[in-house]
Scaffold this motif. Structure first.
Motif, mmCIF file in Angstrom:
data_model
loop_
_atom_site.group_PDB
_atom_site.id
_atom_site.type_symbol
_atom_site.label_atom_id
_atom_site.label_comp_id
_atom_site.label_asym_id
_atom_site.label_seq_id
_atom_site.Cartn_x
_atom_site.Cartn_y
_atom_site.Cartn_z
ATOM 1 N N ALA A 252 0.831 -1.202 0.000
ATOM 2 C CA ALA A 252 0.000 0.000 0.000
ATOM 3 C C ALA A 252 0.864 1.250 0.000
ATOM 4 O O ALA A 252 0.581 2.227 -0.717
ATOM 5 N N LEU A 253 1.925 1.260 0.802
ATOM 6 C CA LEU A 253 2.844 2.404 0.818
ATOM 7 C C LEU A 253 3.502 2.602 -0.537
ATOM 8 O O LEU A 253 3.607 3.728 -1.036
ATOM 9 N N LEU A 254 3.950 1.521 -1.137
ATOM 10 C CA LEU A 254 4.615 1.601 -2.430
ATOM 11 C C LEU A 254 3.678 2.163 -3.496
ATOM 12 O O LEU A 254 4.021 3.115 -4.219
ATOM 13 N N LEU A 255 2.480 1.573 -3.613
ATOM 14 C CA LEU A 255 1.561 1.974 -4.666
ATOM 15 C C LEU A 255 1.090 3.413 -4.485
ATOM 16 O O LEU A 255 1.032 4.195 -5.448
ATOM 17 N N THR A 256 0.773 3.784 -3.251
ATOM 18 C CA THR A 256 0.266 5.136 -3.016
ATOM 19 C C THR A 256 1.368 6.169 -3.150
ATOM 20 O O THR A 256 1.115 7.289 -3.625
ATOM 21 N N ALA A 257 2.582 5.836 -2.739
ATOM 22 C CA ALA A 257 3.691 6.782 -2.877
ATOM 23 C C ALA A 257 3.990 7.060 -4.348
ATOM 24 O O ALA A 257 4.351 8.186 -4.715
ATOM 25 N N ARG A 258 3.841 6.055 -5.214
ATOM 26 C CA ARG A 258 4.037 6.292 -6.651
ATOM 27 C C ARG A 258 2.994 7.268 -7.183
ATOM 28 O O ARG A 258 3.312 8.179 -7.961
ATOM 29 N N ARG A 260 1.451 9.488 -5.405
ATOM 30 C CA ARG A 260 1.763 10.774 -4.775
ATOM 31 C C ARG A 260 2.880 11.497 -5.548
ATOM 32 O O ARG A 260 2.842 12.719 -5.719
ATOM 33 N N ALA A 261 3.872 10.745 -6.021
ATOM 34 C CA ALA A 261 4.969 11.339 -6.781
ATOM 35 C C ALA A 261 4.464 11.935 -8.091
ATOM 36 O O ALA A 261 4.866 13.045 -8.479
ATOM 37 N N VAL A 262 3.560 11.230 -8.776
ATOM 38 C CA VAL A 262 3.027 11.727 -10.046
ATOM 39 C C VAL A 262 2.213 12.998 -9.825
ATOM 40 O O VAL A 262 2.261 13.933 -10.626
ATOM 41 N N LEU A 263 1.475 13.071 -8.728
ATOM 42 C CA LEU A 263 0.709 14.280 -8.427
ATOM 43 C C LEU A 263 1.627 15.483 -8.244
ATOM 44 O O LEU A 263 1.233 16.618 -8.510
ATOM 45 N N ASP A 264 2.858 15.231 -7.794
ATOM 46 C CA ASP A 264 3.830 16.303 -7.619
ATOM 47 C C ASP A 264 4.681 16.522 -8.858
ATOM 48 O O ASP A 264 5.652 17.295 -8.818
ATOM 49 N N GLY A 265 4.368 15.823 -9.953
ATOM 50 C CA GLY A 265 5.073 16.041 -11.212
ATOM 51 C C GLY A 265 6.395 15.326 -11.334
ATOM 52 O O GLY A 265 7.251 15.737 -12.123
ATOM 53 N N ARG A 266 6.595 14.248 -10.575
ATOM 54 C CA ARG A 266 7.852 13.502 -10.639
ATOM 55 C C ARG A 266 7.598 12.095 -11.158
ATOM 56 O O ARG A 266 6.504 11.562 -11.000
ATOM 57 N N VAL A 270 10.307 9.778 -3.718
ATOM 58 C CA VAL A 270 11.245 10.250 -2.698
ATOM 59 C C VAL A 270 10.674 9.882 -1.329
ATOM 60 O O VAL A 270 9.475 9.621 -1.193
ATOM 61 N N PRO A 271 11.508 9.853 -0.279
ATOM 62 C CA PRO A 271 11.005 9.480 1.051
ATOM 63 C C PRO A 271 9.855 10.348 1.543
ATOM 64 O O PRO A 271 8.985 9.869 2.286
ATOM 65 N N GLU A 272 9.816 11.625 1.122
ATOM 66 C CA GLU A 272 8.721 12.503 1.557
ATOM 67 C C GLU A 272 7.369 12.000 1.040
ATOM 68 O O GLU A 272 6.343 12.183 1.700
ATOM 69 N N ASP A 273 7.362 11.384 -0.157
ATOM 70 C CA ASP A 273 6.119 10.802 -0.667
ATOM 71 C C ASP A 273 5.620 9.710 0.272
ATOM 72 O O ASP A 273 4.425 9.608 0.559
ATOM 73 N N LYS A 275 6.336 9.347 3.498
ATOM 74 C CA LYS A 275 5.910 9.918 4.775
ATOM 75 C C LYS A 275 4.512 10.521 4.687
ATOM 76 O O LYS A 275 3.714 10.403 5.623
ATOM 77 N N ARG A 276 4.205 11.170 3.571
ATOM 78 C CA ARG A 276 2.922 11.859 3.447
ATOM 79 C C ARG A 276 1.746 10.888 3.390
ATOM 80 O O ARG A 276 0.646 11.216 3.816
ATOM 81 N N VAL A 277 1.972 9.709 2.838
ATOM 82 C CA VAL A 277 0.860 8.750 2.716
ATOM 83 C C VAL A 277 0.863 7.709 3.826
ATOM 84 O O VAL A 277 -0.103 6.956 3.952
ATOM 85 N N ALA A 278 1.923 7.663 4.642
ATOM 86 C CA ALA A 278 2.052 6.590 5.637
ATOM 87 C C ALA A 278 0.883 6.533 6.629
ATOM 88 O O ALA A 278 0.346 5.444 6.880
ATOM 89 N N PRO A 279 0.454 7.656 7.241
ATOM 90 C CA PRO A 279 -0.671 7.534 8.194
ATOM 91 C C PRO A 279 -1.935 6.978 7.554
ATOM 92 O O PRO A 279 -2.615 6.127 8.152
#
Length: 326
Positions: A252-258, A260-266, A270-273, A275-279
């Motif tokens: 879940a962390l892996l898929l959501t962080a990916r 999250r990265a696309v939403l930020d244009g990357r 990165v680790p911040e992605d 952290k933002r979705v972890a909770p």
């Protein structure tokens, strides 16, 4: 589809939804990230905080077929999946599809229906199919469930067990708006001059599927993958946690962080992605010790504490799974 186009479409969807759901950009980004990651989202919050409105707005802007199912104590599994009805003209039984056969299903107040009906929906979420009278019916992509749950008024409810909560990719809460946001909501309602908000679609179902497929091109460097594993492993060793997150939490962390990265244009995580979705990705997967429930400890606070104390990597190496030289 190029990742840059995925990001542009996603941000336009968010901008359009944000014209109706005021001041909840972070929560809306999590919901959209869950959809882009191909998962299901549990919206758990107090009544009147735009949970149902959010589901309708995303269905409209994403160009998806939408169905709403109000969960009640007398709801049967067949009311979710469908059932066979006798056709007197043909002298045969015909399958009548239930509301689960849609692109985006709003399961309203999922904790108000008995476990047997909950299990019917959760099986469809996990297997992407339903079996009725020994016949299996596939659910076509895209298929997403946005379920709502009310954390108050526990009388007459059937809380989802932790093992079933694990089927949701994310659990998102909106919280009360600020005074300025609530005033902006009133102004927009008066300017709209109607109760119902209708949003024009930004994409359609086929485009959403292409956007989801494109997320496979988002790079996750090995140290970031290890960071994800470290965070999830830390939930299993935390003194306030009885049962930590399973490997499904790592996915879940892996898929959501990916997403999250696309939403930020990357096109890389990165680790911040993470952290933002972890909770939202991990808190509902933790089973706290009984004394922690008595002290009203928030699982999201425990996940935040774990993120703060777990060292984040700082590496620019290429991921080894791509076959690129390290």
């Amino acid at each position: 589809m190029e990742l840059a186009e995925v990001g542009r479409n996603a941000r336009e969807v968010l901008d359009r939804v944000n014209t109706v759901v005021v001041g909840k950009r972070d929560a809306l980004e999590l919901v959209l990230a869950g959809i882009l990651a191909g998962g299901h989202v549990l919206l758990e919050d107090f009544p009147g905080l735009a949970k149902t409105l959010t589901a309708r707005c995303f269905a409209q802007t994403l160009g998806l077929d939408f169905a709403r199912l109000q969960f009640t104590p007398d709801l049967l599994p067949a009311d979710v999946t469908g059932s066979f009805l006798y056709n007197q003209r043909d002298g045969d039984f015909v399958f009548r599809r239930g509301p689960v056969f849609t692109d985006l299903l709003l399961a309203d107040e999922i904790n108000r229906t008995p476990p047997k009906t909950q299990a019917a929906l959760l099986e469809a979420m996990q297997e992407r199919q339903v079996s009725v009278e020994g016949v299996t019916h596939r659910l076509t992509a895209p298929f997403h469930v946005l379920a709502t749950a009310n954390p108050i008024e526990y009388e007459g409810t059937y809380p989802l067990p932790e093992a079933q909560l694990d089927r949701f990719l994310l659990r998102v809460s909106f919280g009360y708006p600020s005074a300025e946001e609530e005033q902006a909501m009133l102004r927009r309602r008066m300017a709209r001059r109607t109760e119902e908000a209708v949003l024009e679609p930004v994409v359609d179902a086929a485009t959403l599927t292409a956007m989801q497929d494109a997320l496979e091109d988002v790079a996750v460097e090995d140290s970031v993958g290890r960071y994800i594993v470290d965070l999830v492993s830390a939930t299993r060793d935390h003194p306030q946690v009885q049962v930590g997150a399973s490997p499904r939490g790592s996915l879940a962390l892996l898929l959501t962080a990916r997403a999250r990265a696309v939403l930020d244009g990357r096109d890389y995580v990165v680790p911040e992605d993470v952290k933002r979705v972890a909770p939202a990705a991990l808190a509902h997967r933790l089973s706290l010790r009984p004394e922690m429930w008595l002290r009203r400890v928030d699982p999201a606070a425990i996940v935040g504490e774990i993120c703060d104390r777990t060292p984040a990597p700082a590496s620019g190496d290429l991921p080894t799974y791509t076959g690129a030289p390290s």
